[in-house]
Design a protein around this motif. Sequence first.
Motif, PDB file in Angstrom:
ATOM      1  N   ARG A  12       0.951  -1.219  -0.099  1.00 50.04           N
ATOM      2  CA  ARG A  12       0.027   0.035   0.002  1.00 50.04           C
ATOM      3  C   ARG A  12       1.068   1.351   0.009  1.00 50.04           C
ATOM      4  NH1 ARG A  12      -2.384   0.504   6.077  1.00 50.04           N
ATOM      5  NH2 ARG A  12      -2.558   2.882   5.408  1.00 50.04           N
ATOM      6  N   VAL A  13       0.319   2.451  -0.546  1.00 50.84           N
ATOM      7  CA  VAL A  13       1.281   3.516  -0.837  1.00 50.84           C
ATOM      8  C   VAL A  13       1.207   4.150   0.717  1.00 50.84           C
ATOM      9  CG1 VAL A  13       1.443   5.887  -1.743  1.00 50.84           C
ATOM     10  CG2 VAL A  13       0.664   3.603  -3.153  1.00 50.84           C
ATOM     11  N   LEU A  14       2.582   4.358   1.229  1.00 49.38           N
ATOM     12  CA  LEU A  14       2.425   5.413   2.338  1.00 49.38           C
ATOM     13  C   LEU A  14       3.141   6.665   2.065  1.00 49.38           C
ATOM     14  CD1 LEU A  14       4.013   2.396   4.551  1.00 49.38           C
ATOM     15  CD2 LEU A  14       1.444   3.353   4.677  1.00 49.38           C
ATOM     16  N   THR A  15       2.297   7.770   2.535  1.00 47.14           N
ATOM     17  CA  THR A  15       2.728   9.094   2.162  1.00 47.14           C
ATOM     18  C   THR A  15       4.292   9.246   3.352  1.00 47.14           C
ATOM     19  OG1 THR A  15       1.474  10.106   3.681  1.00 47.14           O
ATOM     20  CG2 THR A  15       0.761   9.871   1.536  1.00 47.14           C
ATOM     21  N   ARG A  16       4.701  10.428   2.954  1.00 47.70           N
ATOM     22  CA  ARG A  16       5.882  10.966   4.127  1.00 47.70           C
ATOM     23  C   ARG A  16       5.251  11.030   5.204  1.00 47.70           C
ATOM     24  NH1 ARG A  16       7.016  12.184  -1.058  1.00 47.70           N
ATOM     25  NH2 ARG A  16       9.196  11.679  -2.072  1.00 47.70           N
ATOM     26  N   ASP A  17       4.262  11.823   5.387  1.00 48.79           N
ATOM     27  CA  ASP A  17       3.687  12.238   6.554  1.00 48.79           C
ATOM     28  C   ASP A  17       3.341  10.932   7.370  1.00 48.79           C
ATOM     29  OD1 ASP A  17       4.070  14.836   6.150  1.00 48.79           O
ATOM     30  OD2 ASP A  17       2.028  15.235   5.487  1.00 48.79           O
ATOM     31  N   GLN A  18       2.585  10.135   6.721  1.00 52.79           N
ATOM     32  CA  GLN A  18       2.511   8.437   7.246  1.00 52.79           C
ATOM     33  C   GLN A  18       3.587   8.178   7.887  1.00 52.79           C
ATOM     34  OE1 GLN A  18       0.040   7.127   4.144  1.00 52.79           O
ATOM     35  NE2 GLN A  18      -1.954   7.152   5.145  1.00 52.79           N
ATOM     36  N   LEU A  19       4.715   7.800   7.022  1.00 52.12           N
ATOM     37  CA  LEU A  19       5.996   7.144   7.385  1.00 52.12           C
ATOM     38  C   LEU A  19       6.532   8.031   8.673  1.00 52.12           C
ATOM     39  CD1 LEU A  19       7.743   6.602   3.982  1.00 52.12           C
ATOM     40  CD2 LEU A  19       6.706   5.135   5.565  1.00 52.12           C
ATOM     41  N   LEU A  20       6.251   9.418   8.677  1.00 43.69           N
ATOM     42  CA  LEU A  20       6.918  10.006   9.840  1.00 43.69           C
ATOM     43  C   LEU A  20       6.074   9.555  11.220  1.00 43.69           C
ATOM     44  CD1 LEU A  20       8.409  12.080  11.639  1.00 43.69           C
ATOM     45  CD2 LEU A  20       6.498  13.767  10.672  1.00 43.69           C
ATOM     46  N   GLU A  21       4.655   9.714  10.990  1.00 44.70           N
ATOM     47  CA  GLU A  21       3.889   9.426  12.010  1.00 44.70           C
ATOM     48  C   GLU A  21       4.121   7.996  12.644  1.00 44.70           C
ATOM     49  OE1 GLU A  21      -0.985   9.106  13.080  1.00 44.70           O
ATOM     50  OE2 GLU A  21      -0.157   9.973  11.206  1.00 44.70           O
ATOM     51  N   TYR A  22       3.865   6.897  11.885  1.00 51.03           N
ATOM     52  CA  TYR A  22       4.195   5.420  12.013  1.00 51.03           C
ATOM     53  C   TYR A  22       5.528   5.131  12.787  1.00 51.03           C
ATOM     54  CZ  TYR A  22      -0.333   4.928   9.611  1.00 51.03           C
ATOM     55  OH  TYR A  22      -1.523   5.185   8.985  1.00 51.03           O
ATOM     56  N   ALA A  23       6.495   5.872  12.296  1.00 48.04           N
ATOM     57  CA  ALA A  23       7.811   5.597  12.710  1.00 48.04           C
ATOM     58  C   ALA A  23       8.677   6.273  13.627  1.00 48.04           C
ATOM     59  CB  ALA A  23       8.774   5.490  11.175  1.00 48.04           C
ATOM     60  N   ARG A  24       7.932   7.264  14.163  1.00 52.34           N
ATOM     61  CA  ARG A  24       8.268   8.087  15.345  1.00 52.34           C
ATOM     62  C   ARG A  24       9.233   7.668  16.207  1.00 52.34           C
ATOM     63  NH1 ARG A  24       7.767   8.926  20.309  1.00 52.34           N
ATOM     64  NH2 ARG A  24       6.172   7.392  20.720  1.00 52.34           N
ATOM     65  N   GLY A  25      10.252   8.079  16.244  1.00 53.59           N
ATOM     66  CA  GLY A  25      11.476   7.521  17.435  1.00 53.59           C
ATOM     67  C   GLY A  25      12.376   8.689  17.337  1.00 53.59           C
TER      68      GLY A  25
END
Length: 243
Positions: A183-196
């Motif tokens: 599934r396509v993940l936007t850059r904002d989604q990657l930032l949100e899900y991979a917070r660290g």
Amino acid sequence: MLMETNFVDEKSRILLVDDDEALRGLIAEFLGGHGYTVFQADGGQTMRKLLEQERVSIVVLDVMMPGEDGLSLARSLSGRLDLGIIMVSALGSETDRIVGLEVGADDYLAKPVSPRELLARIRALLRRQHQVEEADDVATAFSFEDWTFDVIRRVLRDPSNVIISLSEGEFSLLRVFVERPQRVLTRDQLLEYARGPDSDAFDRAIDTQVSRLRRKLATRTKSELIRTVRNEGYMFLPKVAKR
């Protein structure tokens, strides 16, 4: 100052950290009226003392406080995987929001804060926490294209069973991809899900981190694993099996 209202259950326990006592009281009353247990702290020292005594799910942090500010407090809490962090601040520019997310916040709201919007953000964050907990209960490892990825031991093995070293940011990013394949993940989604601690808020920094992960995967396989979708984001191509 410590205060508790409306005991419900552990999953509904919120900590408000703000030096404005009147504002804290208004928000606590509003959240309490919607079934949440609300604790209050007027600064970092009280916050830490309370967290030693009580278990909460979400900390709502004001940024601009005397002494240790909210950014510093969020940074100190970012390693606590059991805590969600929502920052609120009179500083509401894009740069301010990015800085807040970079230091470890899950969400960022500009003041004046609407209690109803804060409630909606709290509910959304609690849902995400629940989804992560359910995923952790079901799957502790993933396999794709003869690779294995153990998220508990934090080990990635290539098709030859060789361990591939990953940075904290690369580990978080790969976990996002394997949990949401094809599934396509936007850059904002990657930032949100991979917070660290190593996650980057800027688009170009996300691109760089994806490129580094892609190179590490490409050295061990001829298959395309991460595809760039122009003007949209990225897609993890392989089928992923949970283990």
